[in-house]
Design a protein around this motif. Structure first.
Motif, PDB file in Angstrom:
ATOM      1  N   TYR A   3       0.846  -1.196   0.000  1.00 32.64           N
ATOM      2  CA  TYR A   3       0.000   0.000   0.000  1.00 32.64           C
ATOM      3  C   TYR A   3       0.881   1.245   0.000  1.00 32.64           C
ATOM      4  O   TYR A   3       1.974   1.248   0.559  1.00 32.64           O
ATOM      5  N   PHE A   7      -1.789   6.215   1.658  1.00 24.68           N
ATOM      6  CA  PHE A   7      -2.893   5.402   2.163  1.00 24.68           C
ATOM      7  C   PHE A   7      -2.631   4.972   3.597  1.00 24.68           C
ATOM      8  O   PHE A   7      -3.516   5.041   4.453  1.00 24.68           O
ATOM      9  N   LYS A  10      -3.215   7.836   5.874  1.00 23.36           N
ATOM     10  CA  LYS A  10      -4.648   8.121   5.990  1.00 23.36           C
ATOM     11  C   LYS A  10      -5.302   7.168   6.983  1.00 23.36           C
ATOM     12  O   LYS A  10      -6.109   7.588   7.821  1.00 23.36           O
ATOM     13  N   VAL A  11      -4.952   5.902   6.915  1.00 23.80           N
ATOM     14  CA  VAL A  11      -5.522   4.907   7.827  1.00 23.80           C
ATOM     15  C   VAL A  11      -5.150   5.249   9.273  1.00 23.80           C
ATOM     16  O   VAL A  11      -6.014   5.288  10.155  1.00 23.80           O
ATOM     17  N   THR A  14      -6.848   8.701  10.408  1.00 20.54           N
ATOM     18  CA  THR A  14      -8.279   8.591  10.683  1.00 20.54           C
ATOM     19  C   THR A  14      -8.557   7.700  11.886  1.00 20.54           C
ATOM     20  O   THR A  14      -9.532   7.920  12.615  1.00 20.54           O
ATOM     21  N   LYS A  25     -10.711  -0.209  12.414  1.00 18.69           N
ATOM     22  CA  LYS A  25     -10.198   0.562  11.279  1.00 18.69           C
ATOM     23  C   LYS A  25      -9.827  -0.364  10.125  1.00 18.69           C
ATOM     24  O   LYS A  25     -10.097  -0.060   8.970  1.00 18.69           O
ATOM     25  N   GLN A  28     -12.976  -1.341   8.446  1.00 14.33           N
ATOM     26  CA  GLN A  28     -13.528  -0.225   7.684  1.00 14.33           C
ATOM     27  C   GLN A  28     -12.827  -0.069   6.334  1.00 14.33           C
ATOM     28  O   GLN A  28     -13.457   0.176   5.319  1.00 14.33           O
ATOM     29  N   PHE A  29     -11.505  -0.229   6.307  1.00 16.99           N
ATOM     30  CA  PHE A  29     -10.738  -0.082   5.067  1.00 16.99           C
ATOM     31  C   PHE A  29     -10.566  -1.403   4.313  1.00 16.99           C
ATOM     32  O   PHE A  29      -9.909  -1.457   3.278  1.00 16.99           O
ATOM     33  N   ARG A  30     -11.088  -2.482   4.884  1.00 14.01           N
ATOM     34  CA  ARG A  30     -10.999  -3.820   4.290  1.00 14.01           C
ATOM     35  C   ARG A  30      -9.548  -4.275   4.081  1.00 14.01           C
ATOM     36  O   ARG A  30      -9.148  -4.697   2.992  1.00 14.01           O
TER      37      ARG A  30
END
Length: 94
Positions: A3, A7, A10-11, A14, A25, A28-30
């Motif tokens: 990744y 990204f 961001k994970v 957040t 989390k 949520q982001f899979r």
């Protein structure tokens, strides 16, 4: 698959903003929660070390003559290969 750093950031950002757990989390982001755990400690991906693929036979012969009592591990460090590569090259040499 690796990744992007954006990204990953961001994970993590957040997750801290929303106060969610790593599992929540990740869900949520899979993504896998183990990845999020790793990113908390080190957001940059690890760099791989490249090793030499072939051992020059004449250089190996010189090394054996110069250091006859050296361990295979020491030779491997000098040639930038793994110990098994030295073992295989010496086995072929016989």
């Amino acid at each position: 698959m690796s990744y992007s750093i954006d990204f990953r950031g961001k994970v993590i950002f957040t997750m801290e903003e929303e106060g969610l757990s790593i599992r929540e989390k990740a869900k949520q982001f899979r993504i896998v929660s183990a990845s999020v755990s790793r990113w908390i400690n080190q957001i940059e991906p690890k760099t791989s070390t490249t090793r030499q693929r072939k051992i020059n036979k004449s250089e190996l012969i010189k090394d054996v003559k110069q250091y006859p009592d050296a361990y295979q591990k020491e030779r491997a460090e000098r040639f930038g290969v793994c110990q098994k590569a030295i073992w295989q090259a010496l086995k072929k040499w016989d």
